[in-house]
Design an enzyme around this catalytic site. Structure first.
Site, PDB file in Angstrom:
ATOM      1  N   LEU A 145       0.842  -1.193   0.000  1.00 15.65           N
ATOM      2  CA  LEU A 145       0.000   0.000   0.000  1.00 15.65           C
ATOM      3  C   LEU A 145       0.881   1.249   0.000  1.00 15.65           C
ATOM      4  CD1 LEU A 145      -2.799  -1.077   2.519  1.00 15.65           C
ATOM      5  CD2 LEU A 145      -2.537  -1.582   0.081  1.00 15.65           C
ATOM      6  N   ALA A 205      -0.595   4.509  -1.341  1.00 15.30           N
ATOM      7  CA  ALA A 205      -1.494   5.498  -1.953  1.00 15.30           C
ATOM      8  C   ALA A 205      -1.616   6.774  -1.146  1.00 15.30           C
ATOM      9  CB  ALA A 205      -2.882   4.883  -2.153  1.00 15.30           C
ATOM     10  N   GLY A 206      -1.054   6.784   0.066  1.00 16.81           N
ATOM     11  CA  GLY A 206      -1.199   7.960   0.923  1.00 16.81           C
ATOM     12  C   GLY A 206      -0.494   9.188   0.359  1.00 16.81           C
ATOM     13  N   ARG A 254       2.648  15.184   5.720  1.00 14.64           N
ATOM     14  CA  ARG A 254       3.526  15.598   6.815  1.00 14.64           C
ATOM     15  C   ARG A 254       4.988  15.641   6.402  1.00 14.64           C
ATOM     16  NH1 ARG A 254       2.144  11.669  11.591  1.00 14.64           N
ATOM     17  NH2 ARG A 254       4.024  12.640  12.440  1.00 14.64           N
ATOM     18  N   LYS A 276       6.225  10.187  -0.448  1.00  9.28           N
ATOM     19  CA  LYS A 276       6.745   9.752   0.845  1.00  9.28           C
ATOM     20  C   LYS A 276       7.524   8.448   0.761  1.00  9.28           C
ATOM     21  CE  LYS A 276       3.888   8.021   3.966  1.00  9.28           C
ATOM     22  NZ  LYS A 276       2.938   7.892   5.113  1.00  9.28           N
ATOM     23  N   GLY A 335      -9.597   4.198   3.197  1.00  7.00           N
ATOM     24  CA  GLY A 335      -9.157   3.272   4.225  1.00  7.00           C
ATOM     25  C   GLY A 335      -8.336   2.113   3.681  1.00  7.00           C
ATOM     26  N   TYR A 347      43.231  14.948  -9.483  1.00  5.25           N
ATOM     27  CA  TYR A 347      41.965  14.497 -10.066  1.00  5.25           C
ATOM     28  C   TYR A 347      42.263  13.499 -11.180  1.00  5.25           C
ATOM     29  CZ  TYR A 347      37.746  14.239 -12.830  1.00  5.25           C
ATOM     30  OH  TYR A 347      36.663  13.772 -13.527  1.00  5.25           O
ATOM     31  N   ASN A 352      39.765  15.707 -18.822  1.00 11.09           N
ATOM     32  CA  ASN A 352      38.981  14.708 -19.559  1.00 11.09           C
ATOM     33  C   ASN A 352      37.772  15.271 -20.284  1.00 11.09           C
ATOM     34  OD1 ASN A 352      37.902  15.254 -16.972  1.00 11.09           O
ATOM     35  ND2 ASN A 352      36.755  13.338 -16.970  1.00 11.09           N
ATOM     36  N   ALA A 393      57.531  18.020 -13.891  1.00 11.36           N
ATOM     37  CA  ALA A 393      56.598  18.830 -13.118  1.00 11.36           C
ATOM     38  C   ALA A 393      56.173  20.067 -13.898  1.00 11.36           C
ATOM     39  CB  ALA A 393      57.241  19.243 -11.796  1.00 11.36           C
TER      40      ALA A 393
END
Length: 450
Positions: free
Chosen positions: A10, A12-13, A17, A24, A80, A352, A372, A409
């Protein structure tokens, strides 16, 4: 337990809140939507059918469950729990096995508990239905179950309709139930909405069956397993409880957590033995860690694979597709994405590595980046075995650095470098004697005239 199982979930609510545009049941716990936790647990029982009853926000729920073979039934009006279950009746036409009734916002019910419910349904005394009960610290407004010592249910009552004596009962109804399909829908067809809320209550089928001389049984589980989520605060509490249990499991399996309360796992995190996890580490989904790995403090891993003996961090970030092979090391402030760091290779700091392959034993100096992305497409960088990349180098992909090559470097490398070669790609250094002193004097004079 029968091998013919269907599950009705279930969902479906409206979940008002939560105060969220996200449905939800799709809010995550441990990196996975609540509803999919439940779908995965049901899946371990190999059900013939799984049906989710949806209502408000149905499009979001349908999109989430579609890849998992879950069917949809729609409850247009919220009348319900009994009415919600009936919405799945047409989808289960002709099905004569057992039905588990579950709730999308009660996500942590285990397959073992579901199996216990079905086993009880098929015990020799053949209850009409099996209800999952629990005893919370604060029973609050939960519906109550009045049962005898053997677990036979004498009465089930919603809190709104309960007497003072019934409200004093501590055994509460989780809402989860198991029943045979033929019994379930026949009984639901007789349920009325003659109650304080004017709704069709699923638990009423228990009393209807009892009136027919077929009692139902209750089995119990702990309150944590059937904790529901109706607000963000409840979601956070369930996340905390889940993490606490997962930490305990990790340590029982041979993982050292230096500060357990600061480590956050995902639902699918896999850790080997003798792994050490320092404080403030976050595992996102899709992480596999082999034996004898050290994850140093403040590291974040997601979609990554780390082989035995490797070391990560501190302050490292492994993004999806990152692979560390045996004894490889990434250090502080190193980020990897879709990159492989070969056996014994290392990138110790400030680097990176994206869309890259680094050979065994290679050394990546501080400040190195694989360039990249050109703003439109991603390209690959290949660094050979035993290569040495000097600090502050930029490798502009697509580019290959051969085995044993050395990049000086500060170089910006735009062309392939052959094996064992030195690549030097930086501007010539010049020194102009006395220039700085003359410059300072000139600027000081200019400043003084203002």
């Amino acid at each position: 337990m029968t091998d013919k199982i269907a599950a009705i979930i279930l969902a479906a609510g409206k979940g008002t809140r939560m105060k969220s545009d996200l449905h939800k049941v799709l809010h995550p716990i441990a990196g996975r939507p609540m509803l999919l936790h439940l779908v995965a647990s049901v899946g371990e029982l190999s059900p013939q059918r799984t049906i989710t009853v949806v209502g408000a926000g149905r499009e979001q729920v349908e999109a989430a469950v579609a890849p998992h073979g879950v069917e949809i039934a729609h409850q247009a009006e919220q009348l319900g729990t009994g009415h919600a279950v009936r919405m799945a009746e047409d989808a289960l036409a002709g099905f004569n096995g057992d039905v588990l009734i579950l709730y999308g916002d009660v996500p942590l019910v285990s397959p073992e508990t579901m199996t216990r419910m079905l086993d009880r349904l098929h015990a020799d005394d053949a209850p009409a239905a099996v209800v999952l009960g629990f005893r919370p610290t604060d029973p609050g407004a939960y519906g109550r179950i009045i049962a005898d010592r053997d677990g036979w249910i004498e009465k089930m009552v919603e809190y709104k309709d309960a007497t003072v004596a019934e409200r004093a009962e501590t055994l509460c109804n989780s809402g989860l139930m198991a029943a045979r399909a033929n019994d379930l829908f026949a009984l639901l067809g007789r349920v009325t909405n003659d109650n304080a809320a004017g709704e069709y209550y699923l638990p009423d089928i228990v009393m209807l069956a009892a009136a027919d001389g077929r009692p139902s049984a209750v089995i119990e589980t702990d309150a944590h397993e059937v904790a529901g989520v109706n607000s963000r605060a409840e979601l956070a509490r369930l996340e905390r409880d889940w993490q606490d249990k997962r930490r305990d499991t990790a340590m029982a399996d041979g993982v050292t957590l230096i500060a357990p309360e600061t480590v956050w796992f995902s639902y699918d995190t896999q850790l080997g033995r003798d792994v050490t996890v320092e404080p403030n580490v976050v595992f996102g989904p899709g992480v596999t860690i082999a034996d004898k790995v050290v994850i140093h403090a403040f590291s974040h891993l997601e979609g990554a694979t780390v082989a035995s003996g490797a070391s990560v961090g501190p302050y490292a970030r492994l993004r999806p597709g990152a692979v560390l092979e045996e004894d490889a090391r990434i250090g502080n402030f190193v980020e990897m994405k879709k990159a492989v760091l070969g056996k014994g290779a290392k990138a110790s700091h400030l680097t990176y590595l994206g869309d890259a392959s680094v050979g065994a034993g290679a050394n990546i100096g501080a400040g190195t980046i694989t360039c990249n992305y050109d703003g439109f497409l991603k390209y690959q960088t290949v660094i050979g075995e035993g290569a040495f990349i000097g600090s502050n180098s930029a490798l502009v992909a697509p580019v290959t650095i051969g085995d044993g090559a050395l990049v000086a470097a500060g170089s910006v490398v735009t062309r392939d470098v052959e094996a064992d070669a030195l690549a030097l790609a930086r501007g010539e250094q010049k020194a102009l004697p006395g220039w700085a002193k003359r410059f300072r004097a000139k600027m000081a004079e200019r400043k003084g005239k203002k």
